[in-house]
Design an enzyme around this catalytic site. Structure first.
Site, mmCIF file in Angstrom:
data_model
loop_
_atom_site.group_PDB
_atom_site.id
_atom_site.type_symbol
_atom_site.label_atom_id
_atom_site.label_comp_id
_atom_site.label_asym_id
_atom_site.label_seq_id
_atom_site.Cartn_x
_atom_site.Cartn_y
_atom_site.Cartn_z
ATOM 1 N N SER A 159 0.837 -1.218 -0.062
ATOM 2 C CA SER A 159 -0.231 0.067 0.150
ATOM 3 C C SER A 159 0.685 1.265 0.014
ATOM 4 O O SER A 159 0.298 2.270 -0.237
ATOM 5 C CB SER A 159 -0.935 0.108 1.177
ATOM 6 O OG SER A 159 -0.275 0.297 2.423
ATOM 7 N N LYS A 181 -6.594 4.289 8.367
ATOM 8 C CA LYS A 181 -5.710 5.086 7.986
ATOM 9 C C LYS A 181 -6.333 6.683 8.099
ATOM 10 O O LYS A 181 -5.390 7.407 8.221
ATOM 11 C CB LYS A 181 -5.169 4.661 6.592
ATOM 12 C CG LYS A 181 -4.456 3.130 6.497
ATOM 13 C CD LYS A 181 -4.373 2.870 5.189
ATOM 14 C CE LYS A 181 -3.248 1.774 5.020
ATOM 15 N NZ LYS A 181 -3.328 1.121 3.593
HETATM 16 CA CA LIG Z 1 0.786 4.346 2.462
#
Ligand SMILES: [Ca+2]
Ligand SMILES: [Ca+2]
Ligand SMILES: [Ca+2]
Ligand SMILES: [Ca+2]
Ligand SMILES: [Ca+2]
Ligand SMILES: [Ca+2]
Ligand SMILES: [Ca+2]
Ligand SMILES: [Ca+2]
Ligand SMILES: [Ca+2]
Ligand SMILES: [Ca+2]
Ligand SMILES: [Ca+2]
Ligand SMILES: [Ca+2]
Lengths: 215, 215, 215, 215, 215, 215
Positions: free
Chosen positions: D95, D138
């Protein structure tokens, strides 16, 4: 599945002695050389310690090349390959050291190895031969295989003294403490048939490189 | 899922014999060559011992290049790749040695391989062929696949003697003890169609390098 | 989390088919090329066998470069990178072989890949396509994703025969046995938009090297 | 132990988003460049998949160097180092791909990164951005850290829709599907203060090499 | 078995602080440099994260060489070796980062390190100092060893506030957030006795290479 | 199976002391040198820490070559090999550091090692000697083997004080804290018989390279 001694008319092949859980055996150290860039390859399903023996043998020869009239440039212009046959069997330990040393010296000098000779012993970088184990089993296997001369470390003489005399009848033992003695005993002064001519090969390698550059 | 013998009209491809827990099988050793820098790549989900067979085969050919009229410069100006198909199956052991040797020699000489021939046997660096296991299963698989000629080590002759004669009807066995004999039997004197012209390729590689330098 | 077929207007990207424990899926093989020194990089959380497929595909193209009018100097003056997206998922097996082959050939010839085509099959070094498993799941996934043409090994035809006809309605199957057939079917004769001009790039690389040397 | 957004006035440093078992966090991708020979070093206690992200990012930039007016010679005359701080924490997963891409492009163009921006998303070799997991955690971490702009894959838009609106108040989301869009959004057109002058450095490297040769 | 602070009259040696299961300890980062080809060697029974610290420190110095008036050619014409004594003890973690940075900068500038100073802190590639753990134990060990000045990350100030004042009597704390601050505090402007003259060494290396070429 | 002290008339061989679960032992550090390209090889079934000792010893000598009048070009034009005999026994730990240092310095200066001397101690990169364990067992083994002089770290003096005086009768202890002191004590000013002439060898290597280039 017993190996027999063979005429070592080819350079670089020497008979060693191995101990296995089911008794002794002879084994062959084979080596060959061809144009390259100084790489050493070792095959035969070998453990780390046995691979180190090959590295030590070659290092000792490099450091003592002048003694054997070996042109040092060979070490950077050829590749050397050492193989121990019977790839299905894992092999390890330092006892093939003297055999690898003799094989490589024969290979690099193209001198014939003595007939019907076998050997076992660890080598060191300063030229000593050290004792190894499994002597009784190794000797019996050597006899069965037609070996007549065996090189051992002096410190292994006591192991021979413990074997019943009839089992070793007809075998000559050569006890050594230095790697130079091994080579004196195991290598003849005679070259093999059709010896490799390293000087001629290196010259021809230079010529073909020069031709490439001037194209 | 049975493989059948194929016309080996391309250089560098040879049929071997494999033993598996569910019976014998034939397998193919494929090799190819292209401009490079002397690297050997081996693929096919192979274990260490089988990879060593490829290294040994190539080393022996390098050391005996003159015997086969192979220009030694090929070894540093091309890369060679050996592959054993069916990547999902892990493979190991020394018995593909003779097959790899034959494949590489065919590749480097561009000579055709004999039709309908298969082989199994370990190779050594000094040119010996050693016996291997699983002979009965391998032979039955070869027969099913249309193989008519099989190369084996002399020491495997006793394994053939134990097979019921009707199972091996119509198969010619070639027993060998030296790697040179394998190549004499397995390689024809005929070049493959559209053989690679190594000399022409090396010259053209030199020319394009020279052009680069003079830009 | 379903991938859909995409317009493959860029060179070097081809759709493959994957089997997973929860059903089939399509996957993309992406490849790219840039000035370098002949290195092949393979990413995407791949196992050894899948990495070998990439090596085999590139080796076969190198050995057959003339067939596709690929200038062999490209292989030593550029680096190639193959990636299989979705890095969180480990991937392995030989079945992406034909997809990698097609991706690399498209990359090196800058030819467009046919629209809505996908493929699955192992490749070998002599140019054969071998059958693979998981066909039913792979075909269903392809259909869901909008694929209209599928390339399979001839030996996988029997797996298609076992699928209910309504599940494969509207899909054209192309059965092949040679890698050349895959490329004939999957690659169009049209170049991609703004194709890479390898000749121009190599010339400009030579010029800037020459400028450096003459500073 | 919470990290806060920082002024990214230096080239090559970009804020990413990480998921951990105890909640989300921001992380920094740092990169630097110095004279060398084209080596990429990646540190920060990273797993294989995260290291692959760095390799993919750099490969894509190399293949698209002209788009960003990057002189391709930089890739062989400098070394690049990517680091992800907090070495005591192992990190993995794909990611950080967009973050690494942005960091390297900023480094190689010396363009400033937008203030208070963070991002998360997998990258692929053909320029796609793929969705990733852990979005809610996140985003909350980003908000706590003072981030005002977040770049996400279009396919992650559905994850944002599931978050209570008050938690994301004041954050601008940028949904993308291509890597070029990421760079358009994240990189300003302004150079950093005291940008590295690659052309001047390469010329000076040539001069000192020429001086050496003419000694 | 307690180490004591030492006069750091030699370049490249700096005192760090370590946490161990049986309490804190001081440790020494030693570095040395000699003609070579740009290799970094790291020894001392170190784990991967601690080795990464050395790589990060050197990368940051390479990218900021001009700030310290370090001639960039040094990085390709010398080898650097970093060692952390007491090889029997495995060591890991990022907290020696500032110590390695200071040691390498002292080595490459030949500047003396301040007397009786020690430090602990993680470093990052963009020049930040990050907090580390085990502060109380490290400080007590430093005091026992005669350390009078300690460099810590600003974020570790709160750990000092929790220590009983009598335990830290006579110690000056220097709180930093940037790597440049560490070097300002830890390195004096004075050169060590008999500093290495890199320029003279590089010139003499060039001369002997030129002599070789003209033989 | 007890080793005895030997006349160290050859350069590069020094006696060390080892602790084993069944008591102390002496061991030999052997080193040799031959034309090459600056590679260090270490053999003898050694663990990582013991290999690091060899690397540290050589790095320290490289950085202090002028002190011993060693021509720095030797380090790039020769290969060095260190071996610790008895390959069947795994060995590890830092205590052979002083022995490796002395062996390499003798090798590179061709100075004789003092007779009947042995030593044990860790070395560091800045030239310190650190204490090691197993002192009592090591000393008893040294005495049995005919050693008369032993070099130890000053911090090991307390271990000697705890041994019954009659066990160490006739042994001279040399306590040191710096690596330079070890060499002062252990190396004589006399060259070995037939010392290697590095200058002559390097000149002859240059000549044969020049001849190759002008072919
Ligand atoms: Ca990242
Ligand atoms: Ca046998
Ligand atoms: Ca033996
Ligand atoms: Ca099969
Ligand atoms: Ca076979
Ligand atoms: Ca998917
Ligand atoms: Ca596929
Ligand atoms: Ca954090
Ligand atoms: Ca300590
Ligand atoms: Ca520290
Ligand atoms: Ca012993
Ligand atoms: Ca010792």
């Amino acid at each position: 599945d017993r190996d027999m001694a063979e005429d070592n008319t080819v350079a670089g092949v020497v008979t060693g002695l191995a101990w296995t859980p089911v008794g002794g055996d002879i084994l062959f150290i084979e080596s060959t050389i061809y144009p390259g860039s100084g790489k050493l390859t070792v095959t035969g399903n070998l453990g780390e310690v046995m691979k180190e023996s090959a590295i030590i043998a070659l290092a000792w020869i490099k450091a003592n090349a002048h003694t054997f009239s070996i042109d040092s440039r060979i070490f950077s212009k050829f590749d050397i390959h050492i193989h121990v046959p019977e790839g299905a069997t894992p092999k390890d330990g330092p006892s093939a050291g003297v055999t690898m040393l003799t094989a490589l010296t024969s290979l690099l000098t193209q001198r014939k190895v003595k007939k019907n000779i076998a050997m076992t012993g660890e080598i060191t970088l300063r030229g000593k031969v050290l004792p190894v184990g499994g002597i009784k089993e190794k000797i019996l296997a050597a006899k069965r295989s037609g070996i007549t001369d065996i090189i051992l470390c002096k410190d292994n003489q006591k192991d021979i003294a413990e074997i019943e005399p009839e089992y070793i009848e007809g075998i000559r033992f050569h006890y050594v403490s230095r790697m130079g003695e091994v080579l004196d005993i195991a290598l003849t002064d005679e070259l093999v048939d059709e010896p490799v001519d390293f000087q001629a090969m290196m010259e021809s390698m230079e010529v073909s490189k020069a031709l490439s550059l001037s194209t």
